[in-house]
Write a protein that holds these residues in place. Structure first.
Motif, PDB file in Angstrom:
ATOM      1  N   ARG A  59       0.862  -1.190   0.000  1.00 59.53           N
ATOM      2  CA  ARG A  59       0.000   0.000   0.000  1.00 59.53           C
ATOM      3  C   ARG A  59       0.889   1.227   0.000  1.00 59.53           C
ATOM      4  NH1 ARG A  59      -3.387  -3.283   0.159  1.00 59.53           N
ATOM      5  NH2 ARG A  59      -5.459  -3.287   1.079  1.00 59.53           N
ATOM      6  N   TRP A  60       0.378   2.330  -0.526  1.00 58.37           N
ATOM      7  CA  TRP A  60       1.125   3.569  -0.504  1.00 58.37           C
ATOM      8  C   TRP A  60       1.410   3.954   0.949  1.00 58.37           C
ATOM      9  CZ3 TRP A  60       3.859   5.955  -4.000  1.00 58.37           C
ATOM     10  CH2 TRP A  60       4.319   7.243  -3.716  1.00 58.37           C
ATOM     11  N   GLY A  61       2.674   4.075   1.303  1.00 60.09           N
ATOM     12  CA  GLY A  61       3.033   4.427   2.675  1.00 60.09           C
ATOM     13  C   GLY A  61       4.337   3.768   3.074  1.00 60.09           C
ATOM     14  N   SER A 104       7.286  10.157  11.422  1.00 59.16           N
ATOM     15  CA  SER A 104       8.155  11.099  10.703  1.00 59.16           C
ATOM     16  C   SER A 104       7.463  12.425  10.421  1.00 59.16           C
ATOM     17  CB  SER A 104       8.653  10.471   9.402  1.00 59.16           C
ATOM     18  OG  SER A 104       7.571  10.211   8.526  1.00 59.16           O
ATOM     19  N   HIS A 105       6.230  12.362   9.902  1.00 57.68           N
ATOM     20  CA  HIS A 105       5.536  13.607   9.527  1.00 57.68           C
ATOM     21  C   HIS A 105       4.045  13.374   9.383  1.00 57.68           C
ATOM     22  CE1 HIS A 105       6.076  11.681   5.659  1.00 57.68           C
ATOM     23  NE2 HIS A 105       5.355  12.588   5.042  1.00 57.68           N
ATOM     24  N   ILE A 106       3.346  14.435   9.118  1.00 58.28           N
ATOM     25  CA  ILE A 106       1.887  14.475   9.220  1.00 58.28           C
ATOM     26  C   ILE A 106       1.128  13.584   8.220  1.00 58.28           C
ATOM     27  CG2 ILE A 106       1.726  16.507   7.717  1.00 58.28           C
ATOM     28  CD1 ILE A 106      -0.560  17.510   9.525  1.00 58.28           C
ATOM     29  N   HIS A 108      -0.864  11.005   6.028  1.00 55.51           N
ATOM     30  CA  HIS A 108      -1.643   9.848   6.470  1.00 55.51           C
ATOM     31  C   HIS A 108      -0.946   8.510   6.182  1.00 55.51           C
ATOM     32  CE1 HIS A 108      -5.270   7.694   7.612  1.00 55.51           C
ATOM     33  NE2 HIS A 108      -5.060   6.914   6.565  1.00 55.51           N
ATOM     34  N   ASP A 109      -0.222   8.431   5.078  1.00 57.57           N
ATOM     35  CA  ASP A 109       0.422   7.159   4.706  1.00 57.57           C
ATOM     36  C   ASP A 109       1.573   6.784   5.663  1.00 57.57           C
ATOM     37  OD1 ASP A 109       1.559   9.468   3.438  1.00 57.57           O
ATOM     38  OD2 ASP A 109       2.781   8.152   2.177  1.00 57.57           O
ATOM     39  N   HIS A 110       1.845   7.668   6.641  1.00 54.32           N
ATOM     40  CA  HIS A 110       2.898   7.398   7.632  1.00 54.32           C
ATOM     41  C   HIS A 110       2.348   7.272   9.050  1.00 54.32           C
ATOM     42  CE1 HIS A 110       6.230   8.145   4.792  1.00 54.32           C
ATOM     43  NE2 HIS A 110       5.245   8.763   4.167  1.00 54.32           N
ATOM     44  N   ILE A 111       1.149   7.818   9.270  1.00 56.87           N
ATOM     45  CA  ILE A 111       0.606   7.820  10.640  1.00 56.87           C
ATOM     46  C   ILE A 111      -0.769   7.157  10.755  1.00 56.87           C
ATOM     47  CG2 ILE A 111       1.901   9.916  11.268  1.00 56.87           C
ATOM     48  CD1 ILE A 111      -0.728  11.488  11.071  1.00 56.87           C
ATOM     49  N   GLY A 188      11.121   9.046   6.236  1.00 53.67           N
ATOM     50  CA  GLY A 188       9.742   8.730   5.869  1.00 53.67           C
ATOM     51  C   GLY A 188       9.490   9.119   4.426  1.00 53.67           C
ATOM     52  N   CYS A 189       9.382  10.412   4.175  1.00 50.28           N
ATOM     53  CA  CYS A 189       9.215  10.930   2.806  1.00 50.28           C
ATOM     54  C   CYS A 189      10.382  11.817   2.385  1.00 50.28           C
ATOM     55  CB  CYS A 189       7.945  11.774   2.701  1.00 50.28           C
ATOM     56  SG  CYS A 189       6.482  10.867   2.182  1.00 50.28           S
ATOM     57  N   ALA A 190      11.226  12.197   3.321  1.00 47.15           N
ATOM     58  CA  ALA A 190      12.351  13.109   3.041  1.00 47.15           C
ATOM     59  C   ALA A 190      11.872  14.422   2.412  1.00 47.15           C
ATOM     60  CB  ALA A 190      13.395  12.429   2.160  1.00 47.15           C
ATOM     61  N   CYS A 244      12.995   3.574  -1.166  1.00 49.19           N
ATOM     62  CA  CYS A 244      11.715   2.894  -1.411  1.00 49.19           C
ATOM     63  C   CYS A 244      10.596   3.914  -1.305  1.00 49.19           C
ATOM     64  CB  CYS A 244      11.540   1.712  -0.459  1.00 49.19           C
ATOM     65  SG  CYS A 244      11.830   2.120   1.260  1.00 49.19           S
ATOM     66  N   HIS A 245       9.399   3.477  -0.938  1.00 43.79           N
ATOM     67  CA  HIS A 245       8.217   4.337  -0.805  1.00 43.79           C
ATOM     68  C   HIS A 245       8.122   5.374  -1.953  1.00 43.79           C
ATOM     69  CE1 HIS A 245       4.958   6.566   0.635  1.00 43.79           C
ATOM     70  NE2 HIS A 245       5.621   7.477   1.331  1.00 43.79           N
ATOM     71  N   CYS A 246       8.278   6.672  -1.631  1.00 37.54           N
ATOM     72  CA  CYS A 246       8.033   7.721  -2.631  1.00 37.54           C
ATOM     73  C   CYS A 246       9.280   8.073  -3.435  1.00 37.54           C
ATOM     74  CB  CYS A 246       7.478   8.960  -1.938  1.00 37.54           C
ATOM     75  SG  CYS A 246       8.547   9.515  -0.590  1.00 37.54           S
TER      76      CYS A 246
HETATM   77 ZN   LIG Z   1       4.767   9.223   2.152  1.00 33.97          ZN
END
Ligand SMILES: [Zn+2]
Ligand SMILES: [Zn+2]
Length: 278
Positions: A59-61, A104-106, A108-111, A188-190, A244-246
């Motif tokens: 899943r995206w995240g 890491s940050h706000i 949704h795909d991380h929290i 997370g997303c950098a 990975c991820h984004c």
């Molecule tokens: Zn992300």
């Protein structure tokens, strides 16, 4: 008669001493038993949009399980708790082993997986950027977990640090682990920029970066922009990369071309072990 009594006392005493010795010997033996994994650091990606492990959901995240440090850490919790918990189960990872959750940050795909994860294991400390909305902090408080709001760079436990909130528009913290091979930086997303994050980690701990893993946020950039960032990471002396991820397919290809065998293909289920890390 007196001699007989004395003999009995001595005999009983010997048995008592032997019994005590044998009882205390058991835990001592366990304690000194060599454990080959005790000095290893393992990083398992439990949630990602890129496939890697068989039978794992994508899943995206992003979420990464960190084991081998003083405290066991879950860095980000993905977007959907059902996917997070199912992947952990398939990977044989018990959510109850997590001591610290780092958000890491706000986004949704991380929290997004936080609420349900805390239902399974509320006995955790959650470190989140101070800038996160109260609604996220309320989730932590309501679950009875310990909340730590991160502003500046901090030490979480032995050899583990947060960069502190970086960036202006989207504030984000990254995880730094100091190993014998150099720093491991997990993003997370950098959003503050992968090169900036690497620079910050080096500056903080005066140590070179061995591995950078996570979302590098390059999937919406053009090849020229990506090229510049790949070169930037290389110029910073980062030895190994696991985007990975984004990060995006193009960036992953360009990193692979530049890094060769030091490029680590990653996705949901990928486990990276660093031997003798501490
Ligand atoms: Zn992300
Ligand atoms: Zn993001």
């Amino acid at each position: 008669m007196q001699v007989y009594k004395l003999k009995s006392v001595i005999l009983v005493s010997i048995f008592a001493i032997l019994f005590i010795l044998s009882a205390t010997a058991i835990p001592q033996e366990i304690a000194v038993e060599p454990n080959s994994d005790s000095n290893d650091l393992s990083l398992t990606i439990v949630y990602d949009n890129n496939p890697y492990g068989k039978n794992l959901e994508t899943r995206w995240g992003f979420s990464c399980y960190v084991k081998g440090t003083e405290k066991t850490i879950l860095f980000d919790v993905g977007g959907e708790s059902s996917v997070l918990l199912a992947n952990m189960r398939k990977l044989g990872i018990d959510p109850k082993t997590v001591d610290i959750i780092v958000l890491s940050h706000i986004h949704h795909d991380h929290i997004g997986g936080l609420n349900d994860f805390l239902k399974v294991n509320p006995e955790v400390t959650v470190l989140l950027p101070r800038s996160l909305p109260q609604s996220v902090k309320d989730i932590v408080n309501k679950a009875g977990a310990k909340l730590v709001e991160v502003h500046k760079s901090i030490k979480m436990c032995k050899d583990v640090y947060s960069t502190g909130q970086l960036g202006t528009f989207i504030k984000e913290q990254s995880l730094i682990i100091k190993t014998s091979k150099g720093l491991v930086v997990i993003t997370g997303c950098a959003h503050p920029g992968i090169v900036n994050i690497v620079k910050k980690a080096k500056e903080m701990l005066k140590t070179d970066v061995y591995l950078t893993l996570g979302g590098f946020h390059l999937c919406w950039m053009n090849p020229r922009q990506i090229r510049r960032i790949v070169d930037g990471v290389k110029e910073q002396g980062v030895k190994k990369v696991a985007p990975c991820h984004c990060s995006g397919d193009l960036a992953r290809k360009l990193f692979e071309k530049t890094y060769g065998k030091n490029f680590i293909l990653s996705g949901a289920g990928r486990k990276i072990t660093i031997r003798n890390a501490f």
